[in-house]
Design a protein around this motif. Structure first.
Motif, PDB file in Angstrom:
ATOM      1  N   ARG A   1       0.824  -1.222   0.000  1.00 47.08           N
ATOM      2  CA  ARG A   1       0.000   0.000   0.000  1.00 47.08           C
ATOM      3  C   ARG A   1       0.855   1.268   0.000  1.00 47.08           C
ATOM      4  O   ARG A   1       0.350   2.352  -0.260  1.00 47.08           O
ATOM      5  N   ASN A   2       2.139   1.119   0.297  1.00 41.73           N
ATOM      6  CA  ASN A   2       3.031   2.272   0.299  1.00 41.73           C
ATOM      7  C   ASN A   2       3.572   2.602  -1.091  1.00 41.73           C
ATOM      8  O   ASN A   2       4.201   3.646  -1.263  1.00 41.73           O
ATOM      9  N   LEU A   3       3.352   1.737  -2.051  1.00 46.65           N
ATOM     10  CA  LEU A   3       3.829   1.982  -3.412  1.00 46.65           C
ATOM     11  C   LEU A   3       2.748   2.686  -4.212  1.00 46.65           C
ATOM     12  O   LEU A   3       1.563   2.373  -4.087  1.00 46.65           O
ATOM     13  N   ARG A   4       3.166   3.623  -5.029  1.00 49.62           N
ATOM     14  CA  ARG A   4       2.250   4.399  -5.863  1.00 49.62           C
ATOM     15  C   ARG A   4       2.780   4.441  -7.290  1.00 49.62           C
ATOM     16  O   ARG A   4       3.995   4.619  -7.502  1.00 49.62           O
ATOM     17  N   THR A   5       1.878   4.310  -8.240  1.00 52.06           N
ATOM     18  CA  THR A   5       2.256   4.461  -9.639  1.00 52.06           C
ATOM     19  C   THR A   5       2.858   5.851  -9.826  1.00 52.06           C
ATOM     20  O   THR A   5       2.310   6.839  -9.353  1.00 52.06           O
TER      21      THR A   5
ATOM     22  N   PRO B   1      17.304   3.234  -8.477  1.00 49.75           N
ATOM     23  CA  PRO B   1      15.880   3.581  -8.500  1.00 49.75           C
ATOM     24  C   PRO B   1      15.129   2.681  -9.481  1.00 49.75           C
ATOM     25  O   PRO B   1      15.716   2.137 -10.418  1.00 49.75           O
ATOM     26  N   ALA B   2      13.841   2.549  -9.247  1.00 45.72           N
ATOM     27  CA  ALA B   2      12.977   1.788 -10.153  1.00 45.72           C
ATOM     28  C   ALA B   2      11.640   2.501 -10.253  1.00 45.72           C
ATOM     29  O   ALA B   2      11.113   3.009  -9.267  1.00 45.72           O
ATOM     30  N   ASP B   3      11.126   2.544 -11.459  1.00 47.05           N
ATOM     31  CA  ASP B   3       9.790   3.092 -11.678  1.00 47.05           C
ATOM     32  C   ASP B   3       8.764   2.026 -11.315  1.00 47.05           C
ATOM     33  O   ASP B   3       9.001   0.830 -11.491  1.00 47.05           O
ATOM     34  N   VAL B   4       7.620   2.468 -10.799  1.00 48.76           N
ATOM     35  CA  VAL B   4       6.591   1.562 -10.299  1.00 48.76           C
ATOM     36  C   VAL B   4       5.265   1.819 -11.001  1.00 48.76           C
ATOM     37  O   VAL B   4       4.865   2.971 -11.163  1.00 48.76           O
ATOM     38  N   VAL B   5       4.607   0.740 -11.386  1.00 47.25           N
ATOM     39  CA  VAL B   5       3.214   0.784 -11.806  1.00 47.25           C
ATOM     40  C   VAL B   5       2.479  -0.201 -10.908  1.00 47.25           C
ATOM     41  O   VAL B   5       2.831  -1.383 -10.860  1.00 47.25           O
TER      42      VAL B   5
END
Length: 152
Positions: free
Chosen positions: A73-77, A91-95
């Motif tokens: 729940r702490n990850l955001r697109t 770093p990594a981009d998140v979807v």
């Protein structure tokens, strides 16, 4: 009906710390990195830092991570996170994927690639090694989400 939700091991904290340490050792990190990625997650309300080793599957240019656990729940697109992938912190981009059809499809990809992931998430398989669709939908209903990560 039995509770089919995944649970952590009683010694999960110790296992996580061991994996985190090994992920920093040259050569060993390459071996571990074939199956695991370390996520560095910051609590969006508390600011608390979590280090989470998780299995991943490569698919369509991204690393798929599936999980029903609260840290997700702490990850955001659109909000990058830090990961340790193949021995390097970057770093990594998140979807974040949360809609039922997409989670079920991605969970099927992950479960086909990693039967231990399927067993951990109470996903059965047919004779051809394909994940049971009812189990995939049940995982989503129990809170499963998928995180598509693209390390930079």
């Amino acid at each position: 009906m039995a509770d089919d939700r995944p649970r952590t091991l009683p010694v999960q904290g110790i296992v996580n710390r061991l994996v985190q340490g090994l992920s920093r050792v040259p050569l060993v990190s390459r071996l571990i990195g074939r199956n695991l990625i370390i996520l560095y997650v910051v609590g969006r309300k508390t600011g608390k830092r979590y280090t989470v080793p998780v299995a991943y599957t490569r698919h369509d240019g991204a690393l798929l991570v599936g999980s029903p656990f609260g840290w997700g729940r702490n990850l955001r697109t659109g909000e990058p996170i830090e990961v340790r992938f193949m021995g390097r912190r970057r770093p990594a981009d998140v979807v974040v994927v949360s809609d039922e059809d997409a989670v079920v499809a991605d969970y099927a990809v992950i479960a086909r690639d990693n039967h231990r992931f399927g067993a951990f998430n109470a996903i059965g398989y047919d004779a051809g090694g394909n994940p049971d669709p009812a189990d995939l939908h049940r995982a989503w209903a129990a809170g499963a989400r998928v995180f598509r990560l693209t390390p930079r």
